[in-house]
Write a protein that holds these residues in place. Structure first.
Motif, PDB file in Angstrom:
ATOM      1  N   VAL A 298       8.876   1.446  21.215  1.00  0.00           N
ATOM      2  CA  VAL A 298       7.929   1.163  22.291  1.00  0.00           C
ATOM      3  C   VAL A 298       8.169   2.117  23.458  1.00  0.00           C
ATOM      4  CG1 VAL A 298       7.841  -1.282  21.665  1.00  0.00           C
ATOM      5  CG2 VAL A 298       9.377  -0.560  23.467  1.00  0.00           C
ATOM      6  N   THR A 299       7.209   2.167  24.340  1.00  0.00           N
ATOM      7  CA  THR A 299       7.396   2.767  25.654  1.00  0.00           C
ATOM      8  C   THR A 299       7.248   1.623  26.642  1.00  0.00           C
ATOM      9  OG1 THR A 299       5.057   3.331  25.808  1.00  0.00           O
ATOM     10  CG2 THR A 299       6.515   5.040  24.978  1.00  0.00           C
ATOM     11  N   GLY A 300       8.020   1.648  27.705  1.00  0.00           N
ATOM     12  CA  GLY A 300       7.966   0.541  28.664  1.00  0.00           C
ATOM     13  C   GLY A 300       8.742  -0.664  28.183  1.00  0.00           C
ATOM     14  N   LEU A 301       9.940  -0.441  27.681  1.00  0.00           N
ATOM     15  CA  LEU A 301      10.763  -1.520  27.131  1.00  0.00           C
ATOM     16  C   LEU A 301      11.019  -2.634  28.152  1.00  0.00           C
ATOM     17  CD1 LEU A 301      12.360  -2.266  24.517  1.00  0.00           C
ATOM     18  CD2 LEU A 301      14.358  -1.232  25.610  1.00  0.00           C
ATOM     19  N   ASP A 302      11.306  -2.257  29.385  1.00  0.00           N
ATOM     20  CA  ASP A 302      11.566  -3.275  30.413  1.00  0.00           C
ATOM     21  C   ASP A 302      10.330  -4.117  30.695  1.00  0.00           C
ATOM     22  OD1 ASP A 302      14.337  -2.669  30.991  1.00  0.00           O
ATOM     23  OD2 ASP A 302      13.599  -0.816  31.891  1.00  0.00           O
ATOM     24  N   ASP A 303       9.159  -3.481  30.715  1.00  0.00           N
ATOM     25  CA  ASP A 303       7.915  -4.226  30.934  1.00  0.00           C
ATOM     26  C   ASP A 303       7.650  -5.194  29.786  1.00  0.00           C
ATOM     27  OD1 ASP A 303       7.503  -2.901  33.329  1.00  0.00           O
ATOM     28  OD2 ASP A 303       6.140  -1.412  32.455  1.00  0.00           O
ATOM     29  N   LEU A 304       7.926  -4.750  28.555  1.00  0.00           N
ATOM     30  CA  LEU A 304       7.737  -5.636  27.409  1.00  0.00           C
ATOM     31  C   LEU A 304       8.707  -6.809  27.478  1.00  0.00           C
ATOM     32  CD1 LEU A 304       6.438  -6.403  24.722  1.00  0.00           C
ATOM     33  CD2 LEU A 304       8.076  -4.861  23.594  1.00  0.00           C
ATOM     34  N   ALA A 305       9.953  -6.541  27.835  1.00  0.00           N
ATOM     35  CA  ALA A 305      10.936  -7.626  27.970  1.00  0.00           C
ATOM     36  C   ALA A 305      10.469  -8.643  29.012  1.00  0.00           C
ATOM     37  CB  ALA A 305      12.303  -7.060  28.339  1.00  0.00           C
ATOM     38  N   ALA A 306       9.949  -8.150  30.128  1.00  0.00           N
ATOM     39  CA  ALA A 306       9.455  -9.049  31.174  1.00  0.00           C
ATOM     40  C   ALA A 306       8.261  -9.864  30.674  1.00  0.00           C
ATOM     41  CB  ALA A 306       9.071  -8.251  32.419  1.00  0.00           C
ATOM     42  N   ARG A 307       7.380  -9.236  29.925  1.00  0.00           N
ATOM     43  CA  ARG A 307       6.211  -9.934  29.386  1.00  0.00           C
ATOM     44  C   ARG A 307       6.630 -11.043  28.423  1.00  0.00           C
ATOM     45  NH1 ARG A 307       0.495  -7.520  27.934  1.00  0.00           N
ATOM     46  NH2 ARG A 307      -0.298  -9.187  26.624  1.00  0.00           N
ATOM     47  N   LEU A 308       7.573 -10.721  27.549  1.00  0.00           N
ATOM     48  CA  LEU A 308       8.057 -11.725  26.602  1.00  0.00           C
ATOM     49  C   LEU A 308       8.754 -12.872  27.341  1.00  0.00           C
ATOM     50  CD1 LEU A 308       9.354  -9.357  23.803  1.00  0.00           C
ATOM     51  CD2 LEU A 308       7.554 -11.070  23.537  1.00  0.00           C
ATOM     52  N   THR A 309       9.606 -12.525  28.282  1.00  0.00           N
ATOM     53  CA  THR A 309      10.328 -13.541  29.045  1.00  0.00           C
ATOM     54  C   THR A 309       9.367 -14.458  29.796  1.00  0.00           C
ATOM     55  OG1 THR A 309      12.241 -12.079  29.260  1.00  0.00           O
ATOM     56  CG2 THR A 309      12.087 -13.900  30.818  1.00  0.00           C
ATOM     57  N   SER A 310       8.337 -13.872  30.391  1.00  0.00           N
ATOM     58  CA  SER A 310       7.372 -14.699  31.129  1.00  0.00           C
ATOM     59  C   SER A 310       6.571 -15.607  30.204  1.00  0.00           C
ATOM     60  CB  SER A 310       6.443 -13.825  31.972  1.00  0.00           C
ATOM     61  OG  SER A 310       5.551 -13.113  31.153  1.00  0.00           O
TER      62      SER A 310
END
Length: 128
Positions: free
Chosen positions: A83-95
């Protein structure tokens, strides 16, 4: 090519990854893969659609979710999804209430693991 890779005269490339899901889980899986991950549902050929399941795609990645009567989630086996934007994806999953588990032990990449709505393990990684 990565170091140590050997070519093949067969031209191997990945077409899709298939994960198993329990009977009747298509709606919940659609909510996860389309709603949370942002993938697009793609139509299955009629003869395969009759078997149930769900196919999703994002860019060159295609995941087929196939119904398995005696379903058990893949807890160790998993697709490794770049992926690109791993931190954004992690935040999306967490939310969305999905737990992410960071693992720093893959050279040259940052990565985490998460489980889909039926318990299948997914690895998301991004080159450093």
């Amino acid at each position: 090519m990565r170091d140590g890779d050997a070519g093949s005269s067969f031209g191997y490339r990945l077409h899709h990854v298939q994960l198993a899901i329990p009977p009747g889980a298509e709606g919940d899986c659609r909510a996860f893969y389309v709603g949370v991950l942002g993938m697009t549902e793609i139509g299955k050929p009629p003869v395969l659609a009759a078997r149930g399941g769900l196919w999703v795609r994002a860019g060159a990645l295609e995941i087929h979710l196939g119904v398995e009567g005696d379903f058990r989630p893949a807890r160790k086996a998993h697709p490794g999804i770049l992926v690109t934007g791993l931190d954004d994806l992690a935040a999306r999953l967490t939310s969305a209430g999905v737990e992410v588990s960071w693992d720093p032990h893959f050279p040259g990449h940052r990565r985490f693991y998460a489980h889909d709505n039926v318990g299948n393990r997914l690895e998301f990684l991004e080159p450093r």
